[in-house]
Design a protein around this motif. Structure first.
Motif, PDB file in Angstrom:
ATOM      1  N   SER A   1       1.949  -1.054   7.907  1.00 50.82           N
ATOM      2  CA  SER A   1       1.119   0.148   8.093  1.00 50.82           C
ATOM      3  C   SER A   1      -0.211   0.024   7.347  1.00 50.82           C
ATOM      4  CB  SER A   1       1.889   1.391   7.631  1.00 50.82           C
ATOM      5  OG  SER A   1       2.020   1.369   6.232  1.00 50.82           O
ATOM      6  N   GLY A   2      -0.494  -1.160   6.814  1.00 47.32           N
ATOM      7  CA  GLY A   2      -1.812  -1.387   6.210  1.00 47.32           C
ATOM      8  C   GLY A   2      -1.846  -1.177   4.707  1.00 47.32           C
ATOM      9  N   LYS A   3      -0.695  -0.875   4.093  1.00 49.43           N
ATOM     10  CA  LYS A   3      -0.675  -0.659   2.639  1.00 49.43           C
ATOM     11  C   LYS A   3      -0.658  -1.994   1.905  1.00 49.43           C
ATOM     12  CE  LYS A   3       0.279   3.968   2.493  1.00 49.43           C
ATOM     13  NZ  LYS A   3       1.549   4.483   2.945  1.00 49.43           N
ATOM     14  N   HIS A   4      -1.296  -1.992   0.748  1.00 48.02           N
ATOM     15  CA  HIS A   4      -1.333  -3.193  -0.091  1.00 48.02           C
ATOM     16  C   HIS A   4      -0.252  -3.055  -1.157  1.00 48.02           C
ATOM     17  CE1 HIS A   4      -4.980  -3.900   2.043  1.00 48.02           C
ATOM     18  NE2 HIS A   4      -5.452  -2.742   1.637  1.00 48.02           N
ATOM     19  N   VAL A   5       0.563  -4.076  -1.263  1.00 48.80           N
ATOM     20  CA  VAL A   5       1.805  -3.929  -2.023  1.00 48.80           C
ATOM     21  C   VAL A   5       1.852  -4.915  -3.188  1.00 48.80           C
ATOM     22  CG1 VAL A   5       4.328  -4.113  -1.862  1.00 48.80           C
ATOM     23  CG2 VAL A   5       3.029  -3.195   0.075  1.00 48.80           C
ATOM     24  N   LEU A   6       2.304  -4.407  -4.340  1.00 46.90           N
ATOM     25  CA  LEU A   6       2.605  -5.260  -5.494  1.00 46.90           C
ATOM     26  C   LEU A   6       4.118  -5.191  -5.726  1.00 46.90           C
ATOM     27  CD1 LEU A   6       1.956  -6.755  -8.216  1.00 46.90           C
ATOM     28  CD2 LEU A   6       1.599  -4.500  -9.212  1.00 46.90           C
TER      29      LEU A   6
ATOM     30  N   ILE B   1      -7.858  -6.752  -6.619  1.00 49.33           N
ATOM     31  CA  ILE B   1      -7.101  -6.815  -5.365  1.00 49.33           C
ATOM     32  C   ILE B   1      -6.441  -5.452  -5.160  1.00 49.33           C
ATOM     33  CG2 ILE B   1      -5.193  -7.991  -4.164  1.00 49.33           C
ATOM     34  CD1 ILE B   1      -5.951 -10.491  -5.782  1.00 49.33           C
ATOM     35  N   PRO B   2      -6.578  -4.875  -3.956  1.00 49.41           N
ATOM     36  CA  PRO B   2      -6.095  -3.508  -3.784  1.00 49.41           C
ATOM     37  C   PRO B   2      -4.571  -3.389  -3.914  1.00 49.41           C
ATOM     38  CG  PRO B   2      -6.792  -4.457  -1.677  1.00 49.41           C
ATOM     39  CD  PRO B   2      -7.210  -5.419  -2.745  1.00 49.41           C
ATOM     40  N   VAL B   3      -4.154  -2.279  -4.505  1.00 46.82           N
ATOM     41  CA  VAL B   3      -2.708  -1.993  -4.627  1.00 46.82           C
ATOM     42  C   VAL B   3      -2.496  -0.522  -4.255  1.00 46.82           C
ATOM     43  CG1 VAL B   3      -0.721  -1.854  -6.192  1.00 46.82           C
ATOM     44  CG2 VAL B   3      -2.417  -3.686  -6.501  1.00 46.82           C
ATOM     45  N   ASP B   4      -1.703  -0.267  -3.218  1.00 42.41           N
ATOM     46  CA  ASP B   4      -1.416   1.108  -2.795  1.00 42.41           C
ATOM     47  C   ASP B   4      -0.019   1.549  -3.171  1.00 42.41           C
ATOM     48  OD1 ASP B   4      -3.874   1.366  -1.411  1.00 42.41           O
ATOM     49  OD2 ASP B   4      -3.035   0.208   0.246  1.00 42.41           O
ATOM     50  N   VAL B   5       0.886   0.612  -3.264  1.00 44.15           N
ATOM     51  CA  VAL B   5       2.263   0.961  -3.582  1.00 44.15           C
ATOM     52  C   VAL B   5       2.893  -0.212  -4.343  1.00 44.15           C
ATOM     53  CG1 VAL B   5       2.968   0.313  -1.221  1.00 44.15           C
ATOM     54  CG2 VAL B   5       4.525   1.638  -2.602  1.00 44.15           C
ATOM     55  N   ILE B   6       3.703   0.154  -5.343  1.00 44.84           N
ATOM     56  CA  ILE B   6       4.317  -0.866  -6.192  1.00 44.84           C
ATOM     57  C   ILE B   6       5.830  -0.776  -6.050  1.00 44.84           C
ATOM     58  CG2 ILE B   6       4.664  -1.619  -8.601  1.00 44.84           C
ATOM     59  CD1 ILE B   6       1.873  -0.381  -9.200  1.00 44.84           C
ATOM     60  N   PHE B   7       6.461  -1.921  -5.889  1.00 44.48           N
ATOM     61  CA  PHE B   7       7.927  -1.986  -5.903  1.00 44.48           C
ATOM     62  C   PHE B   7       8.343  -2.797  -7.126  1.00 44.48           C
ATOM     63  CE2 PHE B   7       6.946  -1.150  -1.503  1.00 44.48           C
ATOM     64  CZ  PHE B   7       7.978  -0.340  -1.064  1.00 44.48           C
ATOM     65  N   THR B   8       9.308  -2.280  -7.868  1.00 44.41           N
ATOM     66  CA  THR B   8       9.869  -3.075  -8.964  1.00 44.41           C
ATOM     67  C   THR B   8      11.380  -2.987  -8.879  1.00 44.41           C
ATOM     68  OG1 THR B   8      10.260  -1.436 -10.709  1.00 44.41           O
ATOM     69  CG2 THR B   8       7.996  -2.212 -10.461  1.00 44.41           C
TER      70      THR B   8
ATOM     71  N   GLN C   1      -5.238   9.838  -7.016  1.00 41.52           N
ATOM     72  CA  GLN C   1      -5.541   8.867  -8.073  1.00 41.52           C
ATOM     73  C   GLN C   1      -4.255   8.204  -8.604  1.00 41.52           C
ATOM     74  OE1 GLN C   1      -8.413   7.538  -9.059  1.00 41.52           O
ATOM     75  NE2 GLN C   1      -9.179   8.684  -7.302  1.00 41.52           N
ATOM     76  N   SER C   2      -3.176   8.304  -7.815  1.00 42.10           N
ATOM     77  CA  SER C   2      -1.886   7.760  -8.261  1.00 42.10           C
ATOM     78  C   SER C   2      -1.428   6.637  -7.345  1.00 42.10           C
ATOM     79  CB  SER C   2      -0.813   8.848  -8.219  1.00 42.10           C
ATOM     80  OG  SER C   2      -1.256   9.997  -8.865  1.00 42.10           O
ATOM     81  N   ILE C   3      -0.588   5.789  -7.900  1.00 38.67           N
ATOM     82  CA  ILE C   3       0.070   4.755  -7.087  1.00 38.67           C
ATOM     83  C   ILE C   3       1.578   4.950  -7.246  1.00 38.67           C
ATOM     84  CG2 ILE C   3       0.445   2.282  -6.751  1.00 38.67           C
ATOM     85  CD1 ILE C   3      -2.259   1.755  -8.022  1.00 38.67           C
ATOM     86  N   PRO C   4       2.303   5.161  -6.163  1.00 38.81           N
ATOM     87  CA  PRO C   4       3.751   5.322  -6.307  1.00 38.81           C
ATOM     88  C   PRO C   4       4.419   4.009  -6.701  1.00 38.81           C
ATOM     89  CG  PRO C   4       3.133   5.346  -3.990  1.00 38.81           C
ATOM     90  CD  PRO C   4       1.848   5.276  -4.776  1.00 38.81           C
ATOM     91  N   VAL C   5       5.342   4.112  -7.632  1.00 46.26           N
ATOM     92  CA  VAL C   5       6.116   2.945  -8.063  1.00 46.26           C
ATOM     93  C   VAL C   5       7.561   3.189  -7.634  1.00 46.26           C
ATOM     94  CG1 VAL C   5       6.850   1.532 -10.019  1.00 46.26           C
ATOM     95  CG2 VAL C   5       4.594   2.642 -10.054  1.00 46.26           C
ATOM     96  N   ILE C   6       8.034   2.380  -6.715  1.00 44.76           N
ATOM     97  CA  ILE C   6       9.386   2.559  -6.179  1.00 44.76           C
ATOM     98  C   ILE C   6      10.300   1.524  -6.821  1.00 44.76           C
ATOM     99  CG2 ILE C   6      10.765   2.471  -4.066  1.00 44.76           C
ATOM    100  CD1 ILE C   6       8.051   3.319  -2.654  1.00 44.76           C
TER     101      ILE C   6
END
Ligand SMILES: O=C(O)[C@@H](CO)OP(=O)(O)O
Length: 323
Positions: free
Chosen positions: A241-246, A114-121, A168-173
């Motif tokens: 905005s179309g981003k896939h979020v975890l 499942i696509p993941v573009d940005v991660i929030f923790t 090749q990175s995913i930002p983790v906020i």
């Protein structure tokens, strides 16, 4: 009780969801103006950090229109050392047990296509460990990188100077607003002993009622005021905005967010229990959150059947790994 039956699918985490039984929850997406200015600066910083990341929006075409949909995955952290000891944890920053580590890895397998573009923790290590461990399993093999915007120096010292690497990175906020409900004077106490001392009913009320806070702590309502505001101000714009979020967070901060997504009332949310390390999937489409339950596993065809765009994404990943 009607509410318990109604939310059984959400409570039966880890069980197969029925693709045909989706419920769509109408949602107005206007950003609340009250907190807008407060967060304005921070929002800009976040956008600056992630603007270079390939958003890979999923587009689906049908006869009449082209729509964009995005995915939202929520994961409660894996078992922590205080979960294992049955202690009230709240905002105490306790790491995962080995079992929690395994749960996080298992969760990662379940969402690995499942696509993941940005991660929030949250700011708490048990949620961050969970997100990071889960992402070790993802087939896209992007590297999750914690964004440090807390000072100018932190920003400068964490700059990445390669566009290729950034892609090749995913930002983790990380956000304190996603932290577990602050449990006040219960933090560190044993749950069973506390129930013996104050009575089971009182402790149940502190743990599961919507608006009764534990001594010197936050009620679910208070927790929801900061967690849901954060979700609306920072996470929904990403989805829009179309981003896939975890989102990797906690039992109660996620209960409050699910209450918002699924429009539960204060009675219904008392019946909502989240297991550790179980991912929950939502499709965000045209301002609605469509609950898809918990993906069973990467090979489970049903996970992809409900969304043509997710099936296409999976196919692309399969092709990538064969090349
Ligand atoms: O101790 C805590 O912080 C929480 C989550 O583990 O407990 P509860 O089950 O009461 O929500």
């Amino acid at each position: 009780m009607a509410a318990a039956v109604k939310y059984q699918p959400t409570r039966l985490l880890g069980h197969v969801f029925a693709p045909g039984s989706s419920r769509s929850f109408g949602r107005s997406l206007s950003m609340p103006s009250a907190s807008r200015n407060t967060h304005h600066h921070k929002l800009n910083l976040i956008h600056a950090s992630i603007s270079h990341v390939d958003p890979t929006p999923l587009s689906i075409s049908d006869d009449s229109s082209t729509e964009t949909e995005s995915t939202l995955i929520l994961i409660r952290h894996g078992e922590s050392l205080w979960n294992e000891k049955n202690l009230f944890t709240g905002c105490c920053d306790v790491p995962l047990t080995m079992r929690g580590v395994e749960e996080a890895i298992e969760a990662g397998k379940r969402i690995s296509y499942i696509p993941v573009d940005v991660i929030f923790t949250s700011k708490l290590i048990r949620a961050q460990m969970t997100a990071m461990l889960a992402m070790t399993q993802h087939h896209r093999k992007k590297v999750p990188i914690i964004i440090h915007n807390e000072s100018e120096q932190a920003k400068t010292w964490t700059q990445v100077y390669s566009e290729k690497t950034t892609k090749q990175s995913i930002p983790v906020i990380t956000a304190w607003q996603l932290n577990e409900r602050m449990y006040g004077e219960l933090q560190g106490l044993n749950k069973e002993e506390t129930a013996e001392r104050y009575g089971k009913e009182k402790v149940y009320e502190w743990r599961r009622s919507f608006d009764i806070p534990p001594p010197q702590g936050e009620s679910l309502e208070m927790c929801s005021q900061r967690a849901v505001a954060y979700f609306k101000d920072f996470i929904e714009p990403q989805l829009r905005s179309g981003k896939h979020v975890l989102v990797a967070a906690h039992g109660n901060s996620l209960r409050s967010i699910i209450m918002y997504l699924e429009k539960l009332n204060s009675q219904e949310v008392t019946n909502l229990e989240l297991s550790t390390g179980i991912p929950l999937l939502y499709i965000y489409k045209e301002g609605n959150f469509i609950s898809r339950g918990s993906p069973v596993g990467p090979t489970e065809a049903g996970v992809y059947a409900f969304s043509q765009s997710l099936a296409v994404y999976r196919e692309q990943l399969d092709e990538m790994s064969h090349n």
